[in-house]
Structure formats: structure tokens, C-alpha cells
Scaffold this active site. Structure first.
Site, mmCIF file in Angstrom:
data_model
loop_
_atom_site.group_PDB
_atom_site.id
_atom_site.type_symbol
_atom_site.label_atom_id
_atom_site.label_comp_id
_atom_site.label_asym_id
_atom_site.label_seq_id
_atom_site.Cartn_x
_atom_site.Cartn_y
_atom_site.Cartn_z
ATOM 1 N N HIS A 72 0.838 -1.212 0.000
ATOM 2 C CA HIS A 72 0.000 0.000 0.000
ATOM 3 C C HIS A 72 0.870 1.258 0.000
ATOM 4 O O HIS A 72 0.674 2.175 -0.815
ATOM 5 C CB HIS A 72 -0.885 -0.056 1.249
ATOM 6 C CG HIS A 72 -1.722 1.150 1.493
ATOM 7 N ND1 HIS A 72 -3.094 1.151 1.352
ATOM 8 C CD2 HIS A 72 -1.402 2.410 1.906
ATOM 9 C CE1 HIS A 72 -3.569 2.346 1.658
ATOM 10 N NE2 HIS A 72 -2.559 3.122 2.000
ATOM 11 N N GLU A 73 1.852 1.309 0.899
ATOM 12 C CA GLU A 73 2.708 2.484 1.005
ATOM 13 C C GLU A 73 3.638 2.624 -0.196
ATOM 14 O O GLU A 73 3.943 3.740 -0.638
ATOM 15 C CB GLU A 73 3.534 2.421 2.300
ATOM 16 C CG GLU A 73 2.713 2.455 3.584
ATOM 17 C CD GLU A 73 1.897 3.723 3.735
ATOM 18 O OE1 GLU A 73 2.323 4.771 3.187
ATOM 19 O OE2 GLU A 73 0.840 3.679 4.379
ATOM 20 N N HIS A 76 1.955 4.544 -2.888
ATOM 21 C CA HIS A 76 2.035 5.994 -2.660
ATOM 22 C C HIS A 76 3.381 6.545 -3.135
ATOM 23 O O HIS A 76 3.446 7.573 -3.819
ATOM 24 C CB HIS A 76 1.901 6.299 -1.164
ATOM 25 C CG HIS A 76 0.520 6.119 -0.615
ATOM 26 N ND1 HIS A 76 -0.601 6.653 -1.204
ATOM 27 C CD2 HIS A 76 0.091 5.478 0.503
ATOM 28 C CE1 HIS A 76 -1.670 6.343 -0.480
ATOM 29 N NE2 HIS A 76 -1.279 5.628 0.561
#
Length: 377
Positions: A72-73, A76
Site C-alpha cells: 500500500h505504502e 504511494h
């Protein structure tokens, strides 16, 4: 890329992903152990007779959970770099993870895609794992692992779409309001208040879960709800405070806050310099060379501390701070650039210069502070 020597104390570097260092804080190991203990009974039900290995399997589940957070990170970080923003380390901690994007978004579109890509990635990974779980129909610990991967990503994706800061959904809401109003601060404050509301919902959740889920809350439920609520509330409150501060900055103009200044020779008696300044209605005094080049600014604090009966016998240079690097600023500075310039070289007074090098006036830090305090919050 971040300097490993500057990473937070107590953190461990695991490697690099999407161009960013991956750091794990010591608090992660605590939550991993708690998850291992919590999951161990379920492991025992799936594979009886494992003994102590059930805790190892529980720890592996924690790794799967935080692996989902890492993916998920990383999404980003990848999109932020795609749009040209510098990205620092990805840190895994007690409550999840954080990607250090080292610049504010320049456009609502950038903010939207950098924020939304994380939850979307989690939902895609969760959906794929769920598909494998349903089609392949694995058994035993493999079934539990794939189910855990699906559940972890779907939960991470859905929870992060809650439209309140500091969650990704809050940044999505911020970008939408920013785009609609052309005011980034309105978007941040609105998303911050939704984040505060979400914190209150989380805090109250254990008190209503029995009615909604027919499950009696235990101590763990209360501890987690308090920790998550504190995280949400503090993050939302920090975002609101920061936005209000930044909203007030554009009204801070060095040119508008400048004091009229009087130029005098360095060896002029201080009493005479003060008399001339009062006569000219100047709020500051600058000492200059015989050719008119500024060399110092009279310190208001030092001047007020000098008794009036001593001023006729003192040179003005006695209460002057020499113009060191950083004490001369462009008269056109305003907003955040003005605050950065002042913070770089702390002083009570600064000499303001026009683009052609001529003196415009003197900026007093006290006047900047007073102007900021007058801004509406």
C-alpha cells in the site's frame, strides 16, 4: 533517497522498495507479538498439534498483514515520484505505515492520485487473493494465509478510504474540495473535521459492537479503539492547525510590515540618531558608511536598555547589530518564504532591500509575530 544515518532512533532498515528505504520501528515487533498470540488459537484449530509453532505461524500472519501495508505504502511512493515529488523512507509502525513525501502537493490532481492509489492497490491485491481463495480452495494453513492476505488488504483498503485525515480517504476528500473551491486550506480543514468525527466513532465502537455484532467487547477491543482514536484525532488536529497556520501566511508581507528607517553614520551620537529618527517619524535606524552602504541595524532592545543620559556620549554603533549574512532580506518576501527566511537566521530586526539593492526599511520580528496573531483562526 534518505540517509540511513538520519533514520529515527529504534528503527531498522529492511531494504528498499519503490526507491524508498523501508524502516521498521521497534513498536512493530510489539504488535507483531500481540498478533501472533491473538492468532495462535486459530492456527491450532486449523492445524492441531503444532505446539509452539502455532506462534510462529501467528507471527507469519503479522508479516502478511504488514506486507499488505508495505505494498500500500509503496504505491504511494511510486506515484509521488511519478509526479516529481521527493520521497523519503517508508516506515512500518504500531498502527500501520507511513510514506514520507517531502513536499506538499502542487495540484489537486496530484494529491488525489497519490492518496487514492494506496487504497486501490490494497483492494486489488485483496480481490486477487480472495479470487485465489475461492477458486483454488486451498486447505489448512495455506487457506488461512491466503484468506488472511485477502482480508488484510480488503480491510486496509476500505478503512483507508474513510474520508477523514490523516487517512488516505481524507486526502482524497481534501483534493476534491480543493479542486472545487481552489482553496487547499478549505479542503484540509473539512477533511480534518471528518477525521475527528471518525476518531469519535472508533472510540465509541466497543460500546456498540455487542448490539451490532452480538459480541461482548474485551480489554483488547478497548485498547485498540483508544489507540486508533488517538492516532486519528491527533493526525486530524495537526492537519487542521497546520492548514490554519498556512492560510494566514500569505497575508504576512515584509513590505507591508516594514518600518520606515533612517540612515545615520556609525559614529553619530546615539542621542542625535534617536532625535533625527523621531523627527523623521522613522521606526528604525540603520548605520551606513561614508559612501552610504548599510553596515548595521540598531537593536531596539539594546536602545531601550540604554539610559537616556548615556546616549549623548555613545556612538550609534554601540547598539547596532552588524549586517551578517541572513540579516538582509528582499522587501518582496511574503508568506511561507518570509517565515523560512526569518527562521534561517533568527534576529530581532532585518534590513529589507529593493531588487536594485537600495534600502526599503527594517522588518522587526515582533511586528511579524503581532501580525500573525491578528490573523483569524
Amino acid at each position: 533517497m534518505s540517509d540511513p544515518h538520519q533514520r529515527p532512533p529504534g528503527s531498522i532498515k529492511l531494504g528498499t522498495i519503490a526507491g524508498s528505504d523501508v524502516l521498521v520501528t521497534s513498536s512493530w515487533f510489539l504488535v507483531a507479538i500481540l498478533i501472533a498470540v491473538w492468532v495462535a488459537p486459530a492456527v491450532e484449530n486449523v492445524e492441531p498439534g503444532l505446539g509452539g509453532w502455532k506462534y510462529v505461524a501467528g507471527f507469519a500472519f503479522a508479516v502478511i498483514l504488514y506486507g499488505s501495508v508495505l505494498v500500500h505504502e509503496a504505491a504511494h511512493a511510486y506515484v509521488a515520484r511519478h509526479y516529481g515529488y521527493p520521497v523519503g523512507p517508508i516506515t512500518l509502525h504500531f498502527l500501520g505505515g507511513a510514506t514520507e513525501i517531502e513536499a506538499e502537493a502542487r495540484r489537486p490532481r496530484d494529491e488525489f492520485w497519490i492518496a487514492v492509489v494506496g487504497p486501490l492497490t490494497s483492494l486489488v491485491v485483496g480481490g486477487l487473493a480472495l479470487g485465489v481463495h475461492l477458486v483454488a480452495d486451498p486447505s489448512g494453513l495455506l487457506r488461512m494465509a491466503i484468506g488472511g492476505l485477502a482480508g488484510a488488504n480488503l480491510i486496509v483498503g476500505l478503512l483507508n478510504l474513510v474520508p477523514g485525515l490523516p487517512l488516505d480517504g481524507g486526502r482524497v476528500l481534501k483534493s476534491v474540495i480543493w479542486g472545487a473551491t481552489d482553496n487547499v486550506h478549505s479542503g484540509t480543514i473539512a477533511a480534518g473535521w471528518v477525521g475527528r468525527a471518525a476518531a469519535l466513532v472508533v472510540l465509541l465502537w466497543p460500546f456498540v459492537q455487542e448490539d451490532l455484532l452480538d459480541r461482548q467487547p474485551d480489554l483488547w477491543d478497548y485498547v485498540v479503539s483508544v489507540a486508533v482514536a488517538m492516532f486519528l484525532w491527533s493526525g486530524a488536529s495537526a492537519a487542521i492547525a497546520s492548514s490554519r497556520f498556512r492560510a494566514a501566511l500569505p497575508d504576512l508581507s515584509a513590505r507591508r510590515l516594514a518600518r520606515r528607517t533612517l540612515a545615520v553614520p556609525s559614529d553619530l551620537p546615539l542621542a542625535e540618531a534617536v532625535r533625527r529618527a523621531q523627527e523623521a517619524q522613522a521606526g528604525s535606524i540603520v548605520t551606513v558608511t561614508t559612501s552610504g552602504v548599510p553596515v548595521g541595524v540598531v537593536s531596539e532592545a539594546a536602545l531601550l536598555a540604554t539610559p537616556a543620559d548615556r546616549r549623548p556620549w555613545m556612538a550609534t554603533s554601540a547598539v547596532t547589530r552588524q549586517l551578517e549574512p541572513g540579516l538582509t532580506l528582499a522587501a518582496d518576501l511574503s508568506g511561507e518564504e518570509l517565515i523560512k527566511a526569518i527562521s534561517a537566521t533568527p534576529s530581532a530586526e532585518y534590513l529589507l532591500l529593493e531588487p536594485d539593492g537600495s534600502v526599503y526599511g527594517v522588518l522587526a520580528t515582533a511586528d511579524v509575530d503581532a501580525a500573525f496573531r491578528r490573523q483569524p483562526n
